[in-house]
Design a protein around this motif. Structure first.
Motif, PDB file in Angstrom:
ATOM      1  N   ASP A  65       0.809  -1.224   0.000  1.00  0.00           N
ATOM      2  CA  ASP A  65       0.000   0.000   0.000  1.00  0.00           C
ATOM      3  C   ASP A  65       0.841   1.273   0.000  1.00  0.00           C
ATOM      4  OD1 ASP A  65      -2.423  -1.108  -0.283  1.00  0.00           O
ATOM      5  OD2 ASP A  65      -3.278  -0.393   1.607  1.00  0.00           O
ATOM      6  N   TYR A  66       2.083   1.177   0.455  1.00  0.00           N
ATOM      7  CA  TYR A  66       2.941   2.366   0.461  1.00  0.00           C
ATOM      8  C   TYR A  66       3.316   2.787  -0.952  1.00  0.00           C
ATOM      9  CZ  TYR A  66       3.746   1.055   5.409  1.00  0.00           C
ATOM     10  OH  TYR A  66       3.610   0.716   6.724  1.00  0.00           O
ATOM     11  N   VAL A  67       3.336   1.834  -1.888  1.00  0.00           N
ATOM     12  CA  VAL A  67       3.762   2.165  -3.261  1.00  0.00           C
ATOM     13  C   VAL A  67       2.600   2.187  -4.262  1.00  0.00           C
ATOM     14  CG1 VAL A  67       6.132   1.342  -2.912  1.00  0.00           C
ATOM     15  CG2 VAL A  67       4.421  -0.247  -3.827  1.00  0.00           C
ATOM     16  N   ILE A  68       1.356   2.070  -3.767  1.00  0.00           N
ATOM     17  CA  ILE A  68       0.206   2.275  -4.658  1.00  0.00           C
ATOM     18  C   ILE A  68       0.182   3.751  -5.022  1.00  0.00           C
ATOM     19  CG2 ILE A  68      -2.321   2.185  -4.821  1.00  0.00           C
ATOM     20  CD1 ILE A  68      -1.286  -0.574  -4.524  1.00  0.00           C
ATOM     21  N   TYR A  69      -0.178   4.065  -6.252  1.00  0.00           N
ATOM     22  CA  TYR A  69      -0.099   5.460  -6.697  1.00  0.00           C
ATOM     23  C   TYR A  69      -1.202   5.758  -7.701  1.00  0.00           C
ATOM     24  CZ  TYR A  69       1.519   3.361 -10.998  1.00  0.00           C
ATOM     25  OH  TYR A  69       1.556   2.612 -12.155  1.00  0.00           O
ATOM     26  N   PHE A  70      -1.518   7.031  -7.842  1.00  0.00           N
ATOM     27  CA  PHE A  70      -2.250   7.542  -9.003  1.00  0.00           C
ATOM     28  C   PHE A  70      -1.219   8.368  -9.760  1.00  0.00           C
ATOM     29  CE2 PHE A  70      -6.587   7.827  -6.581  1.00  0.00           C
ATOM     30  CZ  PHE A  70      -6.626   6.439  -6.512  1.00  0.00           C
ATOM     31  N   LYS A  71      -1.170   8.222 -11.066  1.00  0.00           N
ATOM     32  CA  LYS A  71      -0.159   8.912 -11.870  1.00  0.00           C
ATOM     33  C   LYS A  71      -0.331  10.429 -11.747  1.00  0.00           C
ATOM     34  CE  LYS A  71       0.810   6.753 -15.911  1.00  0.00           C
ATOM     35  NZ  LYS A  71       0.783   6.516 -17.368  1.00  0.00           N
TER      36      LYS A  71
END
Length: 323
Positions: A200-206
């Motif tokens: 979850d720490y590296v989930i992103y929206f561009k």
């Protein structure tokens, strides 16, 4: 079991999806209540394009080396960074110079003299020396070997094999990990493993990305010309792209990588469904809340997001941080 590494230095390079990583770093900072080396004097960069010095950091005199996270734009200088930050976990990101130069051209069209006077990116690349004058290098840094410059080196230096090999070795010594923007999801998985972070720490929206209608198509000739005009960046990219895949095979393996990338994308899709009205990025004219309108630059049209209206406070805060 390993523990999440909380002392991290990220060299934010230009036009390499680094704004998305900046968002990841800031969210991680808030989760662990960490201290960030922010730029002094309310600037957005750590002294860029000047070579980094410790005094470019807010309150360096009182805080000293006790910053956990450093991640704003800077022109890398290992001595200056060591003075203000624990450099046990350093990483950066590179992008294919062909896509990078086109992105740079559109984004900095109004600011860079070498770009301003040419009609489009193909015209510029047909005869770059007609528009680019090394004497104006500070105004033109985005127009040639920008990654080489961000890493602290002379972007107009002669392409010499021995010199390039020396610099590549130096970068390997200064950075524990170099990610590749062209394989962004794979990069996030490698970052997660390296820093021992949760998915979850590296989930992103561009973030800070353009609408497709502002992308200029490079001719096959122009693509080849980039490799010559930005030969230092090209060598940098080839070397660390190879390193990147070798590191993946050594630490994760391609099969496990695929599983984790799929998991990341499912989780990302789920969050987009929870957070976003349109479940995707929208053009700047279609962003309802002007406080969420991203900074616009040059001839680029930077897309953004509309949040759903029906979110509870906690979900709303999470979603606001994502965008």
């Amino acid at each position: 079991p390993c523990h999440a590494k909380t002392n991290v230095m990220f060299l934010k390079t230009h036009k390499t999806a680094s704004s998305t990583i900046l968002n990841i770093m800031f969210r991680f900072t808030e989760r662990y209540n960490l201290t960030v080396a922010l730029p002094a004097n309310e600037l957005v960069h750590l002294g860029y394009p000047e070579t980094f010095l410790a005094q470019f950091v807010e309150e360096f005199q009182t805080i000293g080396q006790n910053y956990n996270i450093m991640c704003n734009h800077q022109r890398f200088n290992p001595l200056g960074v060591r003075k203000s930050h624990d450099t046990s976990n350093t990483f950066s990101i590179l992008r294919n110079p062909i896509a990078l130069l086109e992105s740079s051209y559109v984004y900095y069209k109004d600011d860079v003299p070498a770009f301003k006077i040419s009609k489009d990116v193909n015209e510029y690349l047909a005869s770059p020396t007609k528009y680019y004058h090394p004497a104006d290098y500070k105004q033109n840094i985005y127009a040639r070997n920008i990654m080489w410059f961000d890493f602290g080196y002379d972007n107009n230096t002669e392409d010499n094999k021995k010199y390039i090999q020396t610099i590549l070795k130096e970068i390997e010594q200064n950075f524990h990990l170099i990610l590749i923007a062209d394989y962004f999801d794979e990069s996030m998985i490698l970052l997660k493993h390296t820093l021992c972070w949760d998915l979850d720490y590296v989930i992103y929206f561009k973030l800070n990305s353009r609408s497709q209608d502002t992308v200029q198509t490079l001719t096959p000739e122009s693509k080849e010309r980039v490799k010559v005009w930005c030969s230092l960046d090209w060598e940098l990219y080839l070397h660390f792209n190879q390193n990147f895949w070798r590191k993946i095979e050594e630490t994760i393996g391609l099969e496990e990588l695929e599983n984790e990338v799929n998991h990341l994308r499912r989780r990302q899709k789920m969050l987009m469904e929870i957070c976003l009205l349109d479940q995707e990025a929208v053009g700047k004219d279609h962003i309802n809340n002007k406080a969420l309108l991203p900074y616009q630059s040059g001839a680029a049209s930077i897309v953004g997001y509309n949040l759903r209206q029906d979110l509870d406070n906690r979900t709303l805060r999470t979603c606001q941080k994502m965008v």
